[in-house]
Design a protein around this motif. Structure first.
Motif, PDB file in Angstrom:
ATOM      1  N   PHE A  66      28.105  20.781  15.922  1.00 13.47           N
ATOM      2  CA  PHE A  66      28.346  21.775  16.957  1.00 13.47           C
ATOM      3  C   PHE A  66      28.681  21.011  18.230  1.00 13.47           C
ATOM      4  CE2 PHE A  66      25.828  24.418  14.127  1.00 13.47           C
ATOM      5  CZ  PHE A  66      26.562  25.577  14.152  1.00 13.47           C
ATOM      6  N   TYR A  67      29.803  21.331  18.810  1.00 16.55           N
ATOM      7  CA  TYR A  67      30.219  20.687  20.049  1.00 16.55           C
ATOM      8  C   TYR A  67      29.943  21.624  21.210  1.00 16.55           C
ATOM      9  CZ  TYR A  67      32.691  17.549  16.916  1.00 16.55           C
ATOM     10  OH  TYR A  67      32.987  16.665  15.938  1.00 16.55           O
ATOM     11  N   ASP A  68      29.569  21.069  22.340  1.00 12.99           N
ATOM     12  CA  ASP A  68      29.337  21.853  23.541  1.00 12.99           C
ATOM     13  C   ASP A  68      30.661  21.972  24.283  1.00 12.99           C
ATOM     14  OD1 ASP A  68      28.605  23.006  25.929  1.00 12.99           O
ATOM     15  OD2 ASP A  68      26.846  21.738  26.216  1.00 12.99           O
ATOM     16  N   ALA A  69      31.380  23.051  24.017  1.00 19.46           N
ATOM     17  CA  ALA A  69      32.707  23.243  24.614  1.00 19.46           C
ATOM     18  C   ALA A  69      32.626  23.247  26.133  1.00 19.46           C
ATOM     19  CB  ALA A  69      33.329  24.544  24.108  1.00 19.46           C
ATOM     20  N   ALA A  70      31.597  23.851  26.684  1.00 16.60           N
ATOM     21  CA  ALA A  70      31.472  23.934  28.144  1.00 16.60           C
ATOM     22  C   ALA A  70      31.324  22.544  28.765  1.00 16.60           C
ATOM     23  CB  ALA A  70      30.303  24.831  28.522  1.00 16.60           C
ATOM     24  N   ALA A  75      34.772  26.647  27.153  1.00  9.42           N
ATOM     25  CA  ALA A  75      33.827  27.750  27.338  1.00  9.42           C
ATOM     26  C   ALA A  75      33.423  28.348  26.002  1.00  9.42           C
ATOM     27  CB  ALA A  75      34.457  28.829  28.215  1.00  9.42           C
ATOM     28  N   PHE A  76      32.255  28.992  26.020  1.00 10.56           N
ATOM     29  CA  PHE A  76      31.729  29.785  24.909  1.00 10.56           C
ATOM     30  C   PHE A  76      31.538  31.201  25.403  1.00 10.56           C
ATOM     31  CE2 PHE A  76      29.661  25.741  23.517  1.00 10.56           C
ATOM     32  CZ  PHE A  76      30.110  25.719  22.219  1.00 10.56           C
ATOM     33  N   CYS A  77      31.646  32.170  24.505  1.00  7.83           N
ATOM     34  CA  CYS A  77      31.318  33.542  24.865  1.00  7.83           C
ATOM     35  C   CYS A  77      30.943  34.316  23.604  1.00  7.83           C
ATOM     36  CB  CYS A  77      32.493  34.239  25.559  1.00  7.83           C
ATOM     37  SG  CYS A  77      32.083  35.871  26.206  1.00  7.83           S
ATOM     38  N   LEU A  78      29.821  35.020  23.664  1.00  5.81           N
ATOM     39  CA  LEU A  78      29.442  35.937  22.611  1.00  5.81           C
ATOM     40  C   LEU A  78      30.261  37.204  22.789  1.00  5.81           C
ATOM     41  CD1 LEU A  78      27.546  36.712  20.252  1.00  5.81           C
ATOM     42  CD2 LEU A  78      25.942  37.563  21.995  1.00  5.81           C
ATOM     43  N   LEU A 117      33.301  33.013  20.629  1.00  5.72           N
ATOM     44  CA  LEU A 117      34.553  32.340  20.938  1.00  5.72           C
ATOM     45  C   LEU A 117      34.227  31.014  21.614  1.00  5.72           C
ATOM     46  CD1 LEU A 117      36.797  35.211  22.400  1.00  5.72           C
ATOM     47  CD2 LEU A 117      36.810  34.243  20.090  1.00  5.72           C
ATOM     48  N   ALA A 118      34.902  29.961  21.206  1.00  5.72           N
ATOM     49  CA  ALA A 118      34.791  28.638  21.826  1.00  5.72           C
ATOM     50  C   ALA A 118      36.216  28.190  22.133  1.00  5.72           C
ATOM     51  CB  ALA A 118      34.095  27.656  20.894  1.00  5.72           C
ATOM     52  N   LYS A 145      27.494  33.730  28.650  1.00  4.33           N
ATOM     53  CA  LYS A 145      26.172  33.122  28.839  1.00  4.33           C
ATOM     54  C   LYS A 145      25.872  33.065  30.337  1.00  4.33           C
ATOM     55  CE  LYS A 145      26.014  28.706  28.437  1.00  4.33           C
ATOM     56  NZ  LYS A 145      26.055  27.359  27.890  1.00  4.33           N
ATOM     57  N   LEU A 146      24.708  33.567  30.716  1.00  7.89           N
ATOM     58  CA  LEU A 146      24.265  33.488  32.104  1.00  7.89           C
ATOM     59  C   LEU A 146      23.315  32.314  32.309  1.00  7.89           C
ATOM     60  CD1 LEU A 146      23.660  37.285  32.793  1.00  7.89           C
ATOM     61  CD2 LEU A 146      25.713  35.914  33.273  1.00  7.89           C
ATOM     62  N   ARG A 147      22.452  32.082  31.329  1.00  5.75           N
ATOM     63  CA  ARG A 147      21.522  30.960  31.332  1.00  5.75           C
ATOM     64  C   ARG A 147      21.430  30.437  29.906  1.00  5.75           C
ATOM     65  NH1 ARG A 147      15.942  32.667  33.688  1.00  5.75           N
ATOM     66  NH2 ARG A 147      15.504  30.492  33.211  1.00  5.75           N
TER      67      ARG A 147
END
Length: 157
Positions: A66-70, A75-78, A117-118, A145-147
């Motif tokens: 798993f890569y941390d796109a941010a 960015a990531f988004c549910l 989405l990444a 993601k907010l936190r």
């Protein structure tokens, strides 16, 4: 495509050991499957074959990092949408055709399809969600993601 619950006999003791052990990490070495397999008492080739089978029967949906796109400027988004049950599989295929879709799960809820989405850029989230909306004719609800919380989630097999 909705996932089915596997019967308990679908996994043997070695499968369960693989799932439990690999959740803790995977070797970064020249022959990682051999090294991970050795820790389980298996040759690397058998570990690879078992992982293929586990993916094939739906016990795992993917195997990889798993890569941390941010952290890399992306960015990531549910996201979620409400897909008609009679058209669920077709819509899931349209959504899953996007390489930006990291996960896609059916849920018993009005918003019955949830996915992550990444993207390479923060703007890519809205762009990809817009393409999915255009292809499906459905509203894509975005839950950014907010936190972030690290919970160390593990599933005991």
């Amino acid at each position: 495509m909705k996932r089915q619950t596997l019967p308990p006999e679908a996994l043997d003791g070695i499968d369960r050991a693989i799932l439990n052990t690999l959740q803790e990490g995977f070797p970064l070495s020249p022959r990682p499957f051999d090294d991970a397999g050795a820790a389980l008492g298996l040759p690397g080739t058998e570990l690879i074959e078992r992982l293929k089978r586990l993916r094939g029967i739906g016990a795992i949906t993917r195997f990889g990092p798993f890569y941390d796109a941010a952290a890399m400027g992306g960015a990531f988004c549910l996201c979620a949408l409400s897909a008609p049950e009679t058209d669920f599989d077709r819509i899931a295929a349209l959504v899953n055709a996007h390489p930006e879709v990291a996960h896609n799960y059916a849920r018993d809820h009005e918003l019955n399809m949830w996915f992550v989405l990444a993207t390479d850029t923060p703007e890519g989230i809205a762009e990809t969600a817009g393409r999915i909306e255009a292809e499906t004719g459905l509203t894509v609800w975005q839950f950014p993601k907010l936190r972030e919380f690290f919970i160390g989630f593990r599933v005991a097999a």
